[in-house]
Design a protein around this motif. Structure first.
Motif, PDB file in Angstrom:
ATOM      1  N   SER A 196       0.854  -1.188   0.000  1.00 44.35           N
ATOM      2  CA  SER A 196       0.000   0.000   0.000  1.00 44.35           C
ATOM      3  C   SER A 196       0.889   1.236   0.000  1.00 44.35           C
ATOM      4  O   SER A 196       2.057   1.169   0.391  1.00 44.35           O
ATOM      5  N   SER A 197       0.345   2.356  -0.430  1.00 44.72           N
ATOM      6  CA  SER A 197       1.150   3.573  -0.503  1.00 44.72           C
ATOM      7  C   SER A 197       0.250   4.787  -0.314  1.00 44.72           C
ATOM      8  O   SER A 197      -0.973   4.701  -0.401  1.00 44.72           O
ATOM      9  N   GLU A 250       1.573  11.877   3.185  1.00 43.05           N
ATOM     10  CA  GLU A 250       1.236  12.498   4.459  1.00 43.05           C
ATOM     11  C   GLU A 250       1.901  13.861   4.539  1.00 43.05           C
ATOM     12  O   GLU A 250       2.890  14.128   3.853  1.00 43.05           O
ATOM     13  N   GLU A 282       4.234   0.852   1.849  1.00 42.30           N
ATOM     14  CA  GLU A 282       4.320  -0.185   2.878  1.00 42.30           C
ATOM     15  C   GLU A 282       4.309  -1.565   2.246  1.00 42.30           C
ATOM     16  O   GLU A 282       3.410  -1.909   1.482  1.00 42.30           O
ATOM     17  N   ARG A 309       3.910   5.376  13.063  1.00 42.23           N
ATOM     18  CA  ARG A 309       2.594   4.742  13.207  1.00 42.23           C
ATOM     19  C   ARG A 309       2.683   3.321  13.750  1.00 42.23           C
ATOM     20  O   ARG A 309       1.664   2.748  14.137  1.00 42.23           O
ATOM     21  N   ARG A 318      -0.131  -3.804   9.897  1.00 44.87           N
ATOM     22  CA  ARG A 318      -0.215  -2.813   8.821  1.00 44.87           C
ATOM     23  C   ARG A 318      -0.195  -1.433   9.452  1.00 44.87           C
ATOM     24  O   ARG A 318      -1.029  -1.105  10.276  1.00 44.87           O
ATOM     25  N   TRP A 319       0.775  -0.602   9.066  1.00 50.27           N
ATOM     26  CA  TRP A 319       0.901   0.741   9.619  1.00 50.27           C
ATOM     27  C   TRP A 319      -0.092   1.693   8.977  1.00 50.27           C
ATOM     28  O   TRP A 319      -0.602   2.581   9.622  1.00 50.27           O
ATOM     29  N   GLY A 320      -0.301   1.586   7.701  1.00 53.61           N
ATOM     30  CA  GLY A 320      -1.211   2.498   7.005  1.00 53.61           C
ATOM     31  C   GLY A 320      -0.664   3.905   6.890  1.00 53.61           C
ATOM     32  O   GLY A 320      -1.410   4.866   6.808  1.00 53.61           O
ATOM     33  N   GLY A 321       0.648   4.042   6.865  1.00 55.56           N
ATOM     34  CA  GLY A 321       1.296   5.346   6.791  1.00 55.56           C
ATOM     35  C   GLY A 321       2.596   5.325   7.569  1.00 55.56           C
ATOM     36  O   GLY A 321       2.999   4.293   8.114  1.00 55.56           O
TER      37      GLY A 321
END
Length: 198
Positions: free
Chosen positions: A82-83, A86, A103, A149, A183-186
């Motif tokens: 995922s990308s 921010e 990520e 995160r 999963r950090w999600g950022g």
């Protein structure tokens, strides 16, 4: 035993014909082929179904709400990348997109372009990462920091700073995640309040 069911609603082009026990309905101007009974459709003036769907009968799948609310198996998320972007500033709604992240299951790859570092030579920049924070230094002084995160593996940092366009240094870094299944999600949970430049 955990039963995982996936319901797929296929929106097909008008020129593809349905096969088997699928029923055709017009939803938002496109043909939609649904297996089973769709209730709550209203007819338009020309006799086609419109998009006022109240529900669909999926009782033949044998699913319960518990099945649908169950967390996805970790194996399903393996290999997914995922990308996103921010902000690197404390200014709300700045939309600077100074942090581009990608990520992977094991690592987080980040490109930072912090606008307040404009004019700083790339050779003077360094980065330090702990398990929960990242700090950018210029000439040995901390000038920007953030809370991560998720938890990183301390000492797993790969960092490189290069000269960028308009005298804005481009910093790329990669950190290894402590828990590959998380999963950090950022990258940035919060920009550091003690940053000299933000």
């Amino acid at each position: 035993m955990l039963r995982v069911g996936i319901i797929i609603l296929a929106v097909l082009c008008q020129n593809i014909a349905p096969s088997g026990a699928f029923n055709s309905h017009l939803i938002s101007g496109k043909s939609c082929f649904v297996r089973g009974t769709v209730t709550g459709l209203r007819k338009s003036n020309n006799g086609e179904n419109q998009d006022d769907i109240a529900g669909a009968d999926v009782s033949d799948l044998g699913l319960t709400m518990e099945d649908l609310n169950a967390p996805l198996p970790k194996e399903l998320l393996q290999g997914i990348t995922s990308s996103g972007y921010e902000s690197t500033t404390l200014i709300p709604d700045s939309g600077d997109r100074g942090c581009a992240w990608e990520e992977n299951p094991d690592t987080l790859d980040v490109t930072l372009q912090i606008s307040t570092l404009r004019g700083q030579p790339a050779a003077c920049l360094a980065c330090e990462v702990t398990e929960t924070t990242a700090t950018i230094t210029a000439f040995g002084y901390a000038v920007w920091s953030c809370v991560l995160r998720g938890q990183a593996v301390a000492g797993s940092l790969n960092f490189k700073a290069e000269e960028g366009d308009d005298m804005l240094p481009v910093m790329t870094l990669s950190v290894q995640k402590a828990d590959p299944s998380e999963r950090w999600g950022g990258f940035i949970a919060q920009v550091g309040e003690n940053s000299i430049l933000y």
